[in-house]
Write an enzyme that holds these catalytic residues in place. Structure first.
Site, PDB file in Angstrom:
ATOM      1  N   CYS A   1       0.816  -1.224   0.000  1.00 30.75           N
ATOM      2  CA  CYS A   1       0.000   0.000   0.000  1.00 30.75           C
ATOM      3  C   CYS A   1       0.846   1.268   0.000  1.00 30.75           C
ATOM      4  O   CYS A   1       0.651   2.170  -0.822  1.00 30.75           O
ATOM      5  CB  CYS A   1      -0.987  -0.017   1.173  1.00 30.75           C
ATOM      6  SG  CYS A   1      -0.227   0.092   2.812  1.00 30.75           S
TER       7      CYS A   1
ATOM      8  N   HIS B   1      -2.639   1.252   6.784  1.00 35.48           N
ATOM      9  CA  HIS B   1      -2.994   1.139   5.364  1.00 35.48           C
ATOM     10  C   HIS B   1      -3.166   2.542   4.803  1.00 35.48           C
ATOM     11  O   HIS B   1      -3.565   3.466   5.523  1.00 35.48           O
ATOM     12  CB  HIS B   1      -4.282   0.345   5.174  1.00 35.48           C
ATOM     13  CG  HIS B   1      -4.574   0.025   3.730  1.00 35.48           C
ATOM     14  ND1 HIS B   1      -3.909  -0.966   3.050  1.00 35.48           N
ATOM     15  CD2 HIS B   1      -5.432   0.592   2.852  1.00 35.48           C
ATOM     16  CE1 HIS B   1      -4.354  -1.007   1.800  1.00 35.48           C
ATOM     17  NE2 HIS B   1      -5.281  -0.069   1.650  1.00 35.48           N
TER      18      HIS B   1
ATOM     19  N   HIS C   1      -5.695   1.976  -4.345  1.00 37.96           N
ATOM     20  CA  HIS C   1      -4.793   1.419  -3.329  1.00 37.96           C
ATOM     21  C   HIS C   1      -4.385   0.005  -3.724  1.00 37.96           C
ATOM     22  O   HIS C   1      -4.978  -0.617  -4.608  1.00 37.96           O
ATOM     23  CB  HIS C   1      -5.457   1.427  -1.954  1.00 37.96           C
ATOM     24  CG  HIS C   1      -6.617   0.485  -1.812  1.00 37.96           C
ATOM     25  ND1 HIS C   1      -6.790  -0.333  -0.723  1.00 37.96           N
ATOM     26  CD2 HIS C   1      -7.674   0.203  -2.641  1.00 37.96           C
ATOM     27  CE1 HIS C   1      -7.885  -1.053  -0.874  1.00 37.96           C
ATOM     28  NE2 HIS C   1      -8.441  -0.732  -2.028  1.00 37.96           N
TER      29      HIS C   1
END
Length: 341
Positions: free
Chosen positions: A257, A305, A317
């Site tokens: 990520c 994240h 993402h």
């Protein structure tokens, strides 16, 4: 230290040994028959929830791995600079020693006898006095050079000590990187075993859910990016759609990520930190309601994240292993911050 050798079976009769070995084989077979972590009473929904938790834990471990790896990279650069500095310092000391040796030799050759006797024996007293004055200047210069040499030696010893500390710290950091890597691999392997325990139909259902049921590009609205560098980062992130999630990777063929956001902004000439926790502080934080394309959206309280806002409530993402870089709703997880770069 006690021995770790296996106990010998030779003391048992044949029938007993067969029974023991058969029981061991049955135990091993049972262990391989049921995937680790999947209890017999688990429903597909329970198993999917376990997989989701493992992916989340793996992502947190991945960010810890990235942080440790980034620290190791920094330490490696510091160690190399320290080595270069030590080498230059040693070369300077060698040069100073050589100069001192030349001065000492000249002084010895010109003034190796008692000065008063040399004056009495000299056929040119005025010339001798001139030489004596020169020798005094040489002695003063030599004393200064010696002081400089001693200071340089002390500085070099300090640099060697600091370089040794950096090397020891680097070894600790390498150990931390290896430990975090094992943690990630363990979580991901367990998640794969759980997924493999599902029926084909349930696995396909999970895959559909993981892709949010969308293969096409969503409507991103008409909002413009916050800056020209944000526009360039958006273009880079869009070009990464469909590329695989690879833990610990920051492109261009695979991403985790924070690797995706770091790589995207690097294409715009902007350097971001490696971890999502650090990226959330790499710019000015704004409310989610004021998010503009190119802003970074961090998730969960620990910012484990991160994605890039693309407009109209959508982010790009890198989700987790098995799910490629994709669009998802900005509210897919609890948002902890929005950062404008």
């Amino acid at each position: 230290m006690g021995s770790h050798r296996r106990p010998a079976l030779s003391g048992l009769d044949r029938s007993t040994r067969v029974t023991v070995l058969s029981a061991a084989a049955a135990t091993a077979a049972a262990a391989f028959a049921a995937p680790a972590g999947a209890a017999p009473q688990d429903t597909p929904a329970t198993t999917k929830a376990k997989v989701d938790r493992l992916f989340e834990q793996a992502e947190k471990a991945t960010e810890a791995y990235n942080k440790a790896d980034e620290r190791a990279d920094t330490l490696r650069e510091q160690v190399e600079r320290a080595k270069d500095s030590v080498a230059r310092g040693q070369e300077r000391i060698n040069t100073m020693r050589g100069a001192l040796g030349s001065l000492a030799g000249a002084q010895y050759r010109s003034g190796g006898i008692d000065p008063s006797l040399a004056l009495m024996l000299s056929s040119d007293p005025d010339g001798y006095l001139d030489r004596a004055a020169t020798l005094d200047r040489i002695s003063a210069r030599q004393a200064g050079e010696l002081t400089d040499l001693q200071q340089a030696q002390r500085s070099l010893a300090q640099e060697r000590t600091e370089a040794g500390h950096k090397l020891a710290e680097l070894e600790k950091s390498r150990t931390a990187v290896a430990r975090q890597k094992r943690a990630v691999e363990h979580k991901l392997a367990k998640a794969r075993r759980l997924l493999n325990s599902l029926s084909s139909r349930d696995r396909e259902a999970y895959d559909r859910t993981s892709r949010s049921g969308r293969d096409e590009m969503p409507d991103l609205g008409s909002a413009g990016p916050a800056s020209s560098r944000a526009a360039a980062a958006i273009a880079a992130a869009r070009s990464a759609i469909g590329r695989p999630y690879v833990w610990g990777a920051n492109g261009p063929s695979g991403f985790d990520c924070s690797g995706l956001t770091q790589w995207s902004y690097a294409q715009a000439g902007v350097g971001l930190p490696r971890t999502s926790q650090a990226q959330r502080y790499a710019g000015r934080q704004v409310p989610l309601a004021q998010a503009q394309p190119g802003d970074l959206v961090a998730y969960r309280d620990d910012a484990s994240h991160i994605g890039m806002y693309m407009g109209n409530g959508q982010v790009v993402h890198a989700p987790y292993p098995g799910a490629p870089v994709r669009y998802d709703p900005v509210g897919m997880m609890p948002v902890s911050s929005v950062t404008r770069i």
